[in-house]
Scaffold this motif. Structure first.
Motif, PDB file in Angstrom:
ATOM      1  N   GLY A 159      49.740  -8.035  52.807  1.00  0.00           N
ATOM      2  CA  GLY A 159      49.254  -7.677  54.127  1.00  0.00           C
ATOM      3  C   GLY A 159      48.591  -6.324  54.242  1.00  0.00           C
ATOM      4  N   VAL A 160      48.634  -5.517  53.170  1.00  0.00           N
ATOM      5  CA  VAL A 160      48.040  -4.174  53.182  1.00  0.00           C
ATOM      6  C   VAL A 160      46.604  -4.243  52.654  1.00  0.00           C
ATOM      7  CG1 VAL A 160      48.179  -1.847  52.190  1.00  0.00           C
ATOM      8  CG2 VAL A 160      50.257  -3.029  52.928  1.00  0.00           C
ATOM      9  N   LYS A 161      45.697  -3.530  53.307  1.00  0.00           N
ATOM     10  CA  LYS A 161      44.301  -3.503  52.886  1.00  0.00           C
ATOM     11  C   LYS A 161      44.043  -2.294  51.994  1.00  0.00           C
ATOM     12  CE  LYS A 161      43.290  -7.056  55.495  1.00  0.00           C
ATOM     13  NZ  LYS A 161      43.013  -8.384  54.889  1.00  0.00           N
ATOM     14  N   LYS A 162      43.312  -2.515  50.913  1.00  0.00           N
ATOM     15  CA  LYS A 162      42.950  -1.428  50.008  1.00  0.00           C
ATOM     16  C   LYS A 162      41.578  -1.750  49.434  1.00  0.00           C
ATOM     17  CE  LYS A 162      44.891   1.386  46.248  1.00  0.00           C
ATOM     18  NZ  LYS A 162      44.982   2.597  47.076  1.00  0.00           N
ATOM     19  N   PRO A 163      40.687  -0.752  49.358  1.00  0.00           N
ATOM     20  CA  PRO A 163      39.308  -1.037  48.935  1.00  0.00           C
ATOM     21  C   PRO A 163      39.212  -1.517  47.489  1.00  0.00           C
ATOM     22  CG  PRO A 163      39.707   1.332  49.057  1.00  0.00           C
ATOM     23  CD  PRO A 163      40.891   0.674  49.677  1.00  0.00           C
ATOM     24  N   TYR A 164      38.172  -2.291  47.223  1.00  0.00           N
ATOM     25  CA  TYR A 164      37.872  -2.754  45.875  1.00  0.00           C
ATOM     26  C   TYR A 164      36.985  -1.711  45.199  1.00  0.00           C
ATOM     27  CZ  TYR A 164      39.917  -7.351  46.671  1.00  0.00           C
ATOM     28  OH  TYR A 164      40.797  -8.378  46.902  1.00  0.00           O
ATOM     29  N   LYS A 165      37.325  -1.346  43.980  1.00  0.00           N
ATOM     30  CA  LYS A 165      36.695  -0.206  43.328  1.00  0.00           C
ATOM     31  C   LYS A 165      35.420  -0.593  42.584  1.00  0.00           C
ATOM     32  CE  LYS A 165      40.912   2.512  42.945  1.00  0.00           C
ATOM     33  NZ  LYS A 165      41.762   3.341  42.058  1.00  0.00           N
ATOM     34  N   VAL A 166      34.535   0.396  42.464  1.00  0.00           N
ATOM     35  CA  VAL A 166      33.222   0.159  41.869  1.00  0.00           C
ATOM     36  C   VAL A 166      33.307  -0.173  40.386  1.00  0.00           C
ATOM     37  CG1 VAL A 166      32.793   2.581  41.277  1.00  0.00           C
ATOM     38  CG2 VAL A 166      30.865   1.060  41.772  1.00  0.00           C
ATOM     39  N   GLY A 167      34.411   0.210  39.737  1.00  0.00           N
ATOM     40  CA  GLY A 167      34.561  -0.093  38.319  1.00  0.00           C
ATOM     41  C   GLY A 167      34.506  -1.581  38.028  1.00  0.00           C
ATOM     42  N   ALA A 168      34.988  -2.393  38.962  1.00  0.00           N
ATOM     43  CA  ALA A 168      34.939  -3.848  38.784  1.00  0.00           C
ATOM     44  C   ALA A 168      33.497  -4.334  38.742  1.00  0.00           C
ATOM     45  CB  ALA A 168      35.702  -4.534  39.909  1.00  0.00           C
ATOM     46  N   ALA A 169      32.664  -3.787  39.612  1.00  0.00           N
ATOM     47  CA  ALA A 169      31.250  -4.171  39.631  1.00  0.00           C
ATOM     48  C   ALA A 169      30.537  -3.698  38.370  1.00  0.00           C
ATOM     49  CB  ALA A 169      30.578  -3.598  40.873  1.00  0.00           C
ATOM     50  N   ALA A 170      30.904  -2.511  37.877  1.00  0.00           N
ATOM     51  CA  ALA A 170      30.294  -1.995  36.653  1.00  0.00           C
ATOM     52  C   ALA A 170      30.626  -2.902  35.462  1.00  0.00           C
ATOM     53  CB  ALA A 170      30.773  -0.571  36.395  1.00  0.00           C
ATOM     54  N   LEU A 171      31.865  -3.356  35.387  1.00  0.00           N
ATOM     55  CA  LEU A 171      32.255  -4.266  34.316  1.00  0.00           C
ATOM     56  C   LEU A 171      31.526  -5.604  34.426  1.00  0.00           C
ATOM     57  CD1 LEU A 171      36.126  -3.781  33.993  1.00  0.00           C
ATOM     58  CD2 LEU A 171      34.419  -3.464  32.188  1.00  0.00           C
ATOM     59  N   TYR A 172      31.451  -6.119  35.633  1.00  0.00           N
ATOM     60  CA  TYR A 172      30.761  -7.391  35.891  1.00  0.00           C
ATOM     61  C   TYR A 172      29.308  -7.328  35.404  1.00  0.00           C
ATOM     62  CZ  TYR A 172      28.221 -10.715  38.937  1.00  0.00           C
ATOM     63  OH  TYR A 172      27.394 -11.679  39.451  1.00  0.00           O
ATOM     64  N   SER A 173      28.629  -6.218  35.695  1.00  0.00           N
ATOM     65  CA  SER A 173      27.233  -6.072  35.261  1.00  0.00           C
ATOM     66  C   SER A 173      27.125  -5.927  33.753  1.00  0.00           C
ATOM     67  CB  SER A 173      26.606  -4.856  35.943  1.00  0.00           C
ATOM     68  OG  SER A 173      26.518  -5.048  37.333  1.00  0.00           O
ATOM     69  N   GLN A 174      28.009  -5.132  33.156  1.00  0.00           N
ATOM     70  CA  GLN A 174      27.935  -4.891  31.722  1.00  0.00           C
ATOM     71  C   GLN A 174      28.220  -6.155  30.918  1.00  0.00           C
ATOM     72  OE1 GLN A 174      29.558  -1.328  29.592  1.00  0.00           O
ATOM     73  NE2 GLN A 174      31.032  -2.775  28.773  1.00  0.00           N
ATOM     74  N   LEU A 175      29.231  -6.912  31.344  1.00  0.00           N
ATOM     75  CA  LEU A 175      29.606  -8.115  30.599  1.00  0.00           C
ATOM     76  C   LEU A 175      28.560  -9.212  30.715  1.00  0.00           C
ATOM     77  CD1 LEU A 175      33.397  -8.265  31.543  1.00  0.00           C
ATOM     78  CD2 LEU A 175      32.458  -7.774  29.277  1.00  0.00           C
ATOM     79  N   GLY A 176      27.907  -9.289  31.879  1.00  0.00           N
ATOM     80  CA  GLY A 176      26.939 -10.349  32.099  1.00  0.00           C
ATOM     81  C   GLY A 176      27.581 -11.727  32.113  1.00  0.00           C
ATOM     82  N   GLN A 177      28.835 -11.780  32.524  1.00  0.00           N
ATOM     83  CA  GLN A 177      29.588 -13.029  32.547  1.00  0.00           C
ATOM     84  C   GLN A 177      29.919 -13.433  33.984  1.00  0.00           C
ATOM     85  OE1 GLN A 177      33.084 -12.090  30.273  1.00  0.00           O
ATOM     86  NE2 GLN A 177      32.019 -12.104  28.302  1.00  0.00           N
ATOM     87  N   ASP A 178      30.256 -14.708  34.170  1.00  0.00           N
ATOM     88  CA  ASP A 178      30.794 -15.138  35.459  1.00  0.00           C
ATOM     89  C   ASP A 178      32.111 -14.420  35.719  1.00  0.00           C
ATOM     90  OD1 ASP A 178      28.684 -16.889  35.515  1.00  0.00           O
ATOM     91  OD2 ASP A 178      29.884 -18.697  35.187  1.00  0.00           O
ATOM     92  N   CYS A 179      32.461 -14.357  36.985  1.00  0.00           N
ATOM     93  CA  CYS A 179      33.742 -13.773  37.373  1.00  0.00           C
ATOM     94  C   CYS A 179      34.569 -14.847  38.079  1.00  0.00           C
ATOM     95  CB  CYS A 179      33.540 -12.574  38.288  1.00  0.00           C
ATOM     96  SG  CYS A 179      35.085 -11.910  38.969  1.00  0.00           S
ATOM     97  N   VAL A 180      35.830 -14.979  37.685  1.00  0.00           N
ATOM     98  CA  VAL A 180      36.742 -15.912  38.340  1.00  0.00           C
ATOM     99  C   VAL A 180      37.709 -15.108  39.211  1.00  0.00           C
ATOM    100  CG1 VAL A 180      38.524 -17.667  38.025  1.00  0.00           C
ATOM    101  CG2 VAL A 180      36.581 -17.558  36.442  1.00  0.00           C
ATOM    102  N   PRO A 181      37.577 -15.185  40.545  1.00  0.00           N
ATOM    103  CA  PRO A 181      38.502 -14.469  41.428  1.00  0.00           C
ATOM    104  C   PRO A 181      39.871 -15.161  41.437  1.00  0.00           C
ATOM    105  CG  PRO A 181      36.456 -15.101  42.558  1.00  0.00           C
ATOM    106  CD  PRO A 181      36.526 -15.876  41.288  1.00  0.00           C
ATOM    107  N   VAL A 182      40.907 -14.385  41.676  1.00  0.00           N
ATOM    108  CA  VAL A 182      42.263 -14.941  41.737  1.00  0.00           C
ATOM    109  C   VAL A 182      42.995 -14.367  42.947  1.00  0.00           C
ATOM    110  CG1 VAL A 182      44.474 -15.210  40.549  1.00  0.00           C
ATOM    111  CG2 VAL A 182      42.346 -15.171  39.223  1.00  0.00           C
TER     112      VAL A 182
END
Length: 247
Positions: A159-182
């Motif tokens: 129930g607590v909100k916390k921002p999603y960090k830019v490091g996740a986006a940096a990894l997503y771009s570098q890997l060039g792979q699909d992302c599976v959210p969980v």
């Protein structure tokens, strides 16, 4: 009285869980020393054992929904407690984590994490940590598998909100792979701190893929929306909002 009995059962469960971590770590050590696959299979076996023992020792059942990926993808999950780590790793065939550096010093866990190809991050250095994380992930790209990250960077209470960090986006771009959210609701039953384990059904849900190629902003927005929406639904299912008469 019922609470006291459940608390005692929780203590016994936790003690045996860590004893089994040590025993399995020793039993699988020869195989783990010879190959990464040995370390991965040791981890998956332990994860399945913990879920099984939680079911009959403290009445905590676990359920994995959706389709766990088997190819090389980035897995980005909500993080509420140690249980979501256990359930996700047990569900994918060859997982490796982005993890905090301090865990490398944990007995058994740290040694196996290194062998599995996990990437340790010094969270206190922010920008420098992101650059080192990207370099370490690139260096370990030869080891196939599912890179598991927690885009909020830490365990978050239900129930607590916390921002999603830019490091996740940096990894997503570098890997060039699909992302599976969980998404998950495990924090309702297995808190990030404390001993008490609550009976119920803890769920980890693998959501539809986010395809590679989105911009940083679009990726983070989509990831946050999908994970938070699905996690909220699981919290409702788990009874988190039942105490609120207006919900």
């Amino acid at each position: 009285m019922r609470y006291a009995i459940q608390w005692l059962r929780s203590v016994v469960f936790i003690v045996q869980m860590y004893v089994m971590m040590l025993l399995m770590g020793i039993a699988f050590l020869p195989w783990a020393l010879l190959s990464r696959n040995g370390a991965v299979q040791a981890g998956r076996t332990y994860c399945k054992y913990v879920c099984w023992s939680a079911g009959w020792m403290v009445g905590l059942k676990t359920e994995v929904r959706g389709t766990p990926p088997r190819d090389e993808v980035m897995v980005a999950s909500k993080h509420q407690s140690f249980l979501d780590i256990i359930m996700i790793f047990g569900a994918v065939p060859s997982g490796k984590f982005i993890m905090k550096k301090e865990l490398l010093w944990a007995p058994v866990l740290g040694q196996y994490a290194i062998k599995m190809g996990c990437v340790a991050v010094d969270r206190g250095k922010r920008g420098a940590a992101i650059q080192k994380m990207l370099a370490d992930v690139k260096a370990g790209a030869a080891q196939p598998g599912q890179l598991i990250i927690y885009p909020q960077g830490t365990r978050v209470l239900p129930g607590v909100k916390k921002p999603y960090k830019v490091g996740a986006a940096a990894l997503y771009s570098q890997l060039g792979q699909d992302c599976v959210p969980v998404a998950t609701n495990v924090g309702l039953f297995w808190p990030r701190k404390g001993i008490y384990r609550k009976p119920g059904l803890a769920v980890v849900e693998f959501l539809p893929r986010i395809p590679a190629g989105l911009s940083h902003e679009d990726f983070l927005a989509k990831l946050e929306d999908e994970v938070e929406t699905a996690s909220e639904a699981l919290l409702h299912e788990g009874g988190f909002y039942d105490k609120d008469s207006n919900t």
